[in-house]
Scaffold this motif. Sequence first.
Motif, PDB file in Angstrom:
ATOM      1  N   CYS A   1       0.842  -1.209   0.000  1.00 17.12           N
ATOM      2  CA  CYS A   1       0.000   0.000   0.000  1.00 17.12           C
ATOM      3  C   CYS A   1       0.869   1.248   0.000  1.00 17.12           C
ATOM      4  N   THR A   2       0.403   2.309  -0.677  1.00 16.42           N
ATOM      5  CA  THR A   2       1.086   3.598  -0.561  1.00 16.42           C
ATOM      6  C   THR A   2       0.048   4.708  -0.435  1.00 16.42           C
ATOM      7  N   ARG A   3       0.523   5.834   0.033  1.00 20.15           N
ATOM      8  CA  ARG A   3      -0.350   7.011   0.127  1.00 20.15           C
ATOM      9  C   ARG A   3       0.528   8.256   0.011  1.00 20.15           C
ATOM     10  N   VAL A   4       0.061   9.283  -0.717  1.00 19.26           N
ATOM     11  CA  VAL A   4       0.757  10.587  -0.761  1.00 19.26           C
ATOM     12  C   VAL A   4      -0.133  11.609  -0.080  1.00 19.26           C
ATOM     13  N   GLY A   5       0.473  12.558   0.624  1.00 19.07           N
ATOM     14  CA  GLY A   5      -0.324  13.579   1.300  1.00 19.07           C
ATOM     15  C   GLY A   5      -0.696  13.119   2.700  1.00 19.07           C
ATOM     16  N   SER A   6      -1.523  13.957   3.375  1.00 14.74           N
ATOM     17  CA  SER A   6      -1.854  13.655   4.771  1.00 14.74           C
ATOM     18  C   SER A   6      -2.996  12.654   4.858  1.00 14.74           C
ATOM     19  N   GLY A   7      -3.303  12.259   6.105  1.00 15.47           N
ATOM     20  CA  GLY A   7      -4.457  11.397   6.339  1.00 15.47           C
ATOM     21  C   GLY A   7      -4.067  10.048   6.887  1.00 15.47           C
ATOM     22  N   PRO A   8      -5.043   9.354   7.494  1.00 15.93           N
ATOM     23  CA  PRO A   8      -4.758   8.092   8.156  1.00 15.93           C
ATOM     24  C   PRO A   8      -4.370   6.975   7.190  1.00 15.93           C
ATOM     25  N   PHE A   9      -3.565   6.039   7.684  1.00 14.24           N
ATOM     26  CA  PHE A   9      -3.049   4.935   6.873  1.00 14.24           C
ATOM     27  C   PHE A   9      -2.685   3.819   7.857  1.00 14.24           C
ATOM     28  N   PRO A  10      -3.660   2.955   8.198  1.00 12.36           N
ATOM     29  CA  PRO A  10      -3.467   1.998   9.293  1.00 12.36           C
ATOM     30  C   PRO A  10      -2.240   1.099   9.151  1.00 12.36           C
ATOM     31  N   THR A  11      -1.902   0.640   7.954  1.00 12.71           N
ATOM     32  CA  THR A  11      -0.800  -0.325   7.822  1.00 12.71           C
ATOM     33  C   THR A  11       0.529   0.346   7.457  1.00 12.71           C
ATOM     34  N   GLU A  12       0.595   1.656   7.643  1.00 13.21           N
ATOM     35  CA  GLU A  12       1.836   2.382   7.297  1.00 13.21           C
ATOM     36  C   GLU A  12       3.027   1.852   8.096  1.00 13.21           C
ATOM     37  N   LEU A  13       4.172   1.759   7.410  1.00 11.65           N
ATOM     38  CA  LEU A  13       5.410   1.305   8.052  1.00 11.65           C
ATOM     39  C   LEU A  13       6.367   2.479   8.191  1.00 11.65           C
ATOM     40  N   PHE A  14       6.848   2.704   9.390  1.00 11.24           N
ATOM     41  CA  PHE A  14       7.773   3.810   9.630  1.00 11.24           C
ATOM     42  C   PHE A  14       9.205   3.292   9.768  1.00 11.24           C
ATOM     43  N   ASP A  15       9.371   1.994   9.539  1.00  9.13           N
ATOM     44  CA  ASP A  15      10.676   1.371   9.790  1.00  9.13           C
ATOM     45  C   ASP A  15      11.451   1.140   8.491  1.00  9.13           C
ATOM     46  N   GLU A  16      12.474   0.330   8.575  1.00 10.71           N
ATOM     47  CA  GLU A  16      13.339   0.019   7.450  1.00 10.71           C
ATOM     48  C   GLU A  16      12.560  -0.663   6.305  1.00 10.71           C
ATOM     49  N   THR A  17      11.558  -1.482   6.675  1.00 11.61           N
ATOM     50  CA  THR A  17      10.773  -2.185   5.635  1.00 11.61           C
ATOM     51  C   THR A  17      10.006  -1.169   4.773  1.00 11.61           C
ATOM     52  N   GLY A  18       9.452  -0.144   5.436  1.00 13.31           N
ATOM     53  CA  GLY A  18       8.751   0.907   4.691  1.00 13.31           C
ATOM     54  C   GLY A  18       9.706   1.627   3.751  1.00 13.31           C
ATOM     55  N   ALA A  19      10.910   1.888   4.241  1.00 18.23           N
ATOM     56  CA  ALA A  19      11.915   2.576   3.421  1.00 18.23           C
ATOM     57  C   ALA A  19      12.343   1.701   2.232  1.00 18.23           C
ATOM     58  N   GLU A  20      12.413   0.388   2.466  1.00 16.40           N
ATOM     59  CA  GLU A  20      12.754  -0.552   1.391  1.00 16.40           C
ATOM     60  C   GLU A  20      11.682  -0.547   0.295  1.00 16.40           C
ATOM     61  N   LEU A  21      10.417  -0.558   0.719  1.00 22.74           N
ATOM     62  CA  LEU A  21       9.323  -0.525  -0.264  1.00 22.74           C
ATOM     63  C   LEU A  21       9.432   0.743  -1.108  1.00 22.74           C
ATOM     64  N   ARG A  22       9.741   1.860  -0.452  1.00 18.71           N
ATOM     65  CA  ARG A  22       9.842   3.142  -1.161  1.00 18.71           C
ATOM     66  C   ARG A  22      11.021   3.127  -2.124  1.00 18.71           C
ATOM     67  N   ARG A  23      12.139   2.588  -1.646  1.00 17.36           N
ATOM     68  CA  ARG A  23      13.352   2.603  -2.467  1.00 17.36           C
ATOM     69  C   ARG A  23      13.204   1.644  -3.669  1.00 17.36           C
ATOM     70  N   ILE A  24      12.806   0.418  -3.398  1.00 17.13           N
ATOM     71  CA  ILE A  24      12.734  -0.576  -4.487  1.00 17.13           C
ATOM     72  C   ILE A  24      11.571  -0.250  -5.433  1.00 17.13           C
ATOM     73  N   GLY A  25      10.453   0.223  -4.846  1.00 18.35           N
ATOM     74  CA  GLY A  25       9.276   0.515  -5.674  1.00 18.35           C
ATOM     75  C   GLY A  25       9.308   1.902  -6.293  1.00 18.35           C
ATOM     76  N   HIS A  26      10.396   2.665  -6.085  1.00 19.46           N
ATOM     77  CA  HIS A  26      10.490   4.056  -6.567  1.00 19.46           C
ATOM     78  C   HIS A  26       9.215   4.812  -6.211  1.00 19.46           C
ATOM     79  N   GLU A  27       8.865   4.771  -4.952  1.00 16.61           N
ATOM     80  CA  GLU A  27       7.596   5.367  -4.527  1.00 16.61           C
ATOM     81  C   GLU A  27       7.747   6.859  -4.251  1.00 16.61           C
ATOM     82  N   PHE A  28       7.804   7.605  -5.334  1.00 14.32           N
ATOM     83  CA  PHE A  28       7.843   9.065  -5.284  1.00 14.32           C
ATOM     84  C   PHE A  28       6.790   9.560  -6.265  1.00 14.32           C
TER      85      PHE A  28
END
Length: 421
Positions: A269-296
């Motif tokens: 799952c991804t989300r841009v902007g503000s608002g709730p996101f129950p399964t959001e990851l703030f750890d290294e795994t979240g950063a990995e998803l962003r890096r590998i998935g080019h989530e920008f």
Amino acid sequence: MKKVDVILGLQWGDEGKGKVVDVLTPRYEVVARFQGGPNAGHTLEFNGEKYVLRSIPSGIFQGGKANIIGNGVVLDAVLFRKEAEELARSGHDLTRQLSISKKAHLILPTHRLLDAAYEAAKGSAKIGTTGKGIGPTYTDKVSRNGMRVGDLLRADFRAVYAAAKARHERILRSLDFAYDLTELENEWFEAIEYLKRFRLIDSEYAVNDALKADKAVLAEGAQGTLLDVDFGSYPFVTSSNTVCAGVCTGLGVAPNRIGEVFGIFKAYCTRVGSGPFPTELFDETGAELRRIGHEFGAVTGRERRCGWLDLVALKYAVMINGVTQLIMMKSDVMNDFETIRVATAYRIGDRVTDEFPYSIDADVEPVYTDFEGWRCDLRACRTYADFPEAFKRYVDFIERETGVPVKIVSVGPDRDETVIR
Ligand code: GDP
Ligand code: IMO
Ligand code: MG
């Protein structure tokens, strides 16, 4: 008489709608956008080229198919012109292929200023909009103050514009928002002239005539179900109906003329902007998803927030849209993950539910089911049989939970990196 098939996002946008519309367009004769505006950024990759579309439907690269910008869309003439001119430079002249509904609403320069002013006024409660004037334009539409594409042909166009501008300027002043309109306005009037070279049509007739003539029509959504103004995580949503019902109002298609509903989701799952996101990851795994998935962000370049797949939200989206086929994107991003988690319920206080609640705020704690990762390169797979068993178990689980078959699996950004079952 044929029916309209629909492709729409089941999460918070950026699921990969552009890629899938491009992949499916050979099956269709007409592709039409039904809502949203240049807040969308739909990415397509093929033959080593990459394109990002904002207002123009993603069916334009597949051999002269008719593409329509429907009445439910809000159009920024300046951004549209930039997009169309860029495509023309790369050899895609759209003036014959693309038509625009006269009933689509125009984003005025002052709508963009109002978007910024309202966000600034909200302070820390801001929505995190794309700054494209989407909210103020839809507000004017619903409050019956909007200007439509068909108004370009009116003799008193400038006078109507001046009245709208005066109204907007009064609001901007009341919000103490400093701005300089001159350049924005000049650019906008030039772009308005440019719009006139496209066919401005009654798109509800174009779509229904195509259906009567037995032509296959595909409706392309923007944003995603959790950003829908009625069913999303309000107020952190966009200002249109992104759900399937939006096809009826955004193209003039009767409900009994809706055919297949293709629901697209990422394997996470991804989300841009503000608002709730129950399964959001703030750890290294979240950063990995962003890096590998080019989530920008494709439009704003902002970092996308990343987290695990949320089946509570997905099942809700399947229900609201009447999804008949699921399309799963970006599984390849998790190729090397040891464990993959999926939220199957929410714990809210001492209650556990698999229903999407009125508010998904901080009190919602996801309940996870864990899967063993597949630990191999899915990007090389071209048929369903090529997939490893561990991956098929993940897909089977999603199908069982949602009750809908996963018919397409995307394993990379390129048109060719697609497995159709
Ligand atoms: P849209 O707004 O729904 O059209 O999606 P975006 O284009 O904003 O974001 C999707 C991003 O993922 C784009 O950069 C695509 O090129 C990329 N993409 C699409 N499908 C896949 C996939 O299966 N695997 C990977 N790794 N990237 C993908
Ligand atoms: P595509 O079509 C992801 C988000 C913004 C913000 C909220 C409201 O590429 O999937 P708006 O400018 O619409 O008033 O912003 O909605 N948002 C999107 N997020 N993908 C999109 O489009 C989006 N369009 C708007 O980030 O949180
Ligand atoms: Mg996008």
